[in-house]
Write an enzyme that holds these catalytic residues in place. Structure first.
Site, short mmCIF file in Angstrom:
data_model
loop_
_atom_site.label_atom_id
_atom_site.label_comp_id
_atom_site.label_asym_id
_atom_site.label_seq_id
_atom_site.Cartn_x
_atom_site.Cartn_y
_atom_site.Cartn_z
N ASP A 1 1.08 -1.61 -0.48
CA ASP A 1 0.28 0.07 -0.26
C ASP A 1 0.96 0.71 -0.26
OD1 ASP A 1 -1.46 -2.20 0.83
OD2 ASP A 1 -3.19 -0.53 2.45
N GLU B 1 1.56 -9.12 11.82
CA GLU B 1 1.57 -9.06 10.39
C GLU B 1 2.85 -8.26 9.64
OE1 GLU B 1 -1.16 -5.93 9.68
OE2 GLU B 1 -1.36 -6.11 7.42
#
Ligand code: DGY
Length: 448
Positions: free
Chosen positions: A178, A408
């Site tokens: 992103d 993550e």
């Protein structure tokens, strides 16, 4: 390369115990995040099915329950559009804890999905699943094959610009990376004025210092509004939209997936498909040439509107090996860059060059190390004979998870876990690759 401490094999019973525990915890995370036939990336932050998350998760399931691994792939394709695109998020339901939800995307697909795609690891995963058990896999492969073909065809037609071969992303979310500095220049050209008011939900789950900035977010949402305004006309979005950047990440992952799809076509005796895939693969040299950044000695993104190259080296540059590319002039320069990036931090592979001023060790794709990217890079390196480097990356991944847990992503400087915790793809990569119990030399039977 000096021997990595973790390669020394003086295994103590304690160590075995710890591995059992981590294996068990990883399996538990997969099971806890399961939602019927698909799996959430993590509870809270990502409450739906994400495309490439699911595919890595499938590899994790394959270690303990192959049938469930196939189901993960099959459920993803419920979100495939008639034009072939496998969407980046399959919503199925509305969860107010996530923004932007199905209404903001405004697609017409049922079940509801987002309007863009994500790195196509599916065909490569399907090949792995099939090869584990060709008898169990044959019928399932036959059903999935036309869907995989349609998705790859969508990339090769909808995400290339007139005669080009490198694959473009039309939204940073499509790349899966992103907020990488790779998008800064192109994103700065997206005018965010007039974006509808919205409330970010990600920041109620994760610290703001680990997530994209508000300025980035405004542009992400503006790009969603633009896509929705075209009725999700993918050809138009790529050709004329405010953002189209050729991405080495998605280009190399698709190149690899094309090769795996060709192998599957061969198994099924699909001659027409073989011919079509050959044509895609024929163009891989020109895709690589387009992305090669001579001044950095690495593959970088390239803005399709301005033709400008990305300003620094990202970890996805090293996926060329995974793609099956090898070039006697470029490879030594790439490897030199890889050693430099890894040498500048404690835990390889940082997602962005630590020596670049834009490096940020905590902020999502501007520096942190990701287990899934490490897995892909190492797999490619190993296939090209760079075993030591591949093993170093694997051991670094293992150590980060051992020290911090199944986060993550990780701070490459000190290994701190960041972003969402109990993250499914990190648990899956542990089971499929990073755990010592995957070593054939390590006699551990996985306890379920
Ligand atoms: C998010 O919502 O942050 C995701 O990365 C989009 O896919």
């Amino acid at each position: 390369m000096p021997e990595h401490p973790a390669t020394r094999t003086t295994e103590s019973p304690d160590k075995h115990e710890r591995i059992y525990k981590l294996d068990r915890r990883a399996i538990q995370i997969l099971r806890e995040n399961e939602y019927g036939d698909y799996t959430l990336p993590t509870r809270g932050l990502y409450p739906y099915q994400w495309n490439w998350d699911s595919m890595f998760v499938s590899l994790g399931f394959a270690e303990i329950d192959l049938d469930r691994g196939w189901k993960e792939v099959e459920s993803l394709f419920e979100g495939q559009w008639l034009n072939g695109m496998a969407a980046h998020i399959v919503f199925r339901r509305d969860d107010p804890s996530y923004f932007p939800g199905p209404k903001v995307w405004g697609t017409t697909h049922y079940p509801a999905t987002s309007g863009l795609s994500q790195p196509p690891v599916a065909a490569s995963v399907v090949r792995d699943l099939y090869e584990r058990d060709p008898i169990l896999g044959h019928e399932r492969l036959k059903k999935l094959f036309p869907r995989l073909m349609a998705w790859h065809r969508w990339f090769h037609t909808m995400r290339v610009v007139s005669g080009g071969a490198a694959i473009a992303v039309t939204h940073p979310w499509e790349s899966g990376r992103d907020n990488s500095p790779d998008w800064d220049e192109a994103l700065a050209n997206v005018d965010a004025t007039g974006v509808s008011p919205y409330e970010r939900r990600d920041l109620s789950h994760v610290d703001a210092s680990m997530r994209p900035t508000n300025a980035d977010y405004d542009r992400y949402i503006k790009l969603v509004e633009y896509g929705r305004g075209t009725g999700w006309d993918h050809a138009q979005i790529t050709r004329e939209g405010p953002f189209a950047v050729a991405d080495p990440g998605i280009t190399f992952i698709l190149m690899r997936a094309d090769r795996d799809l060709l192998a599957l076509a061969n198994i099924l005796g699909e001659k027409g498909a073989e011919y079509e895939i050959d044509k895609w693969l024929w163009k891989r040299g020109s895709a690589a040439d387009y992305l090669w950044n001579e001044s950095l000695g690495a593959y970088t993104t390239r803005n399709m509107r301005t033709r400008l190259y990305g300003e620094g080296v990202s970890s996805v540059a090293f996926l060329s090996f995974y793609a099956g590319l090898s070039d006697p002039e470029r490879d030594p320069r790439l490897l030199e860059n890889l050693e430099r990036l890894c040498g500048a931090v404690k835990y390889s592979v940082p997602s962005f060059d630590p020596e670049h001023p834009k490096f940020d060790s905590k902020r999502y794709w501007r520096g942190p190390t990701w287990a899934i990217i490490n897995y892909l890079i190492a797999r490619g390196l190993k296939e090209h004979g760079y075993e030591d480097l591949a093993q170093k990356i694997r051991l670094d991944t293992r150590q980060m998870i051992e020290h911090a847990g199944f986060f993550e992503y990780f701070d490459p400087c000190d290994g701190t876990g960041s972003g969402g915790k109990d993250f499914t793809w990190t648990a899956a990569i542990w089971l499929a690759w990073a755990s010592p119990s995957v070593d054939t030399s390590f006699p551990v039977t996985r306890l379920l």
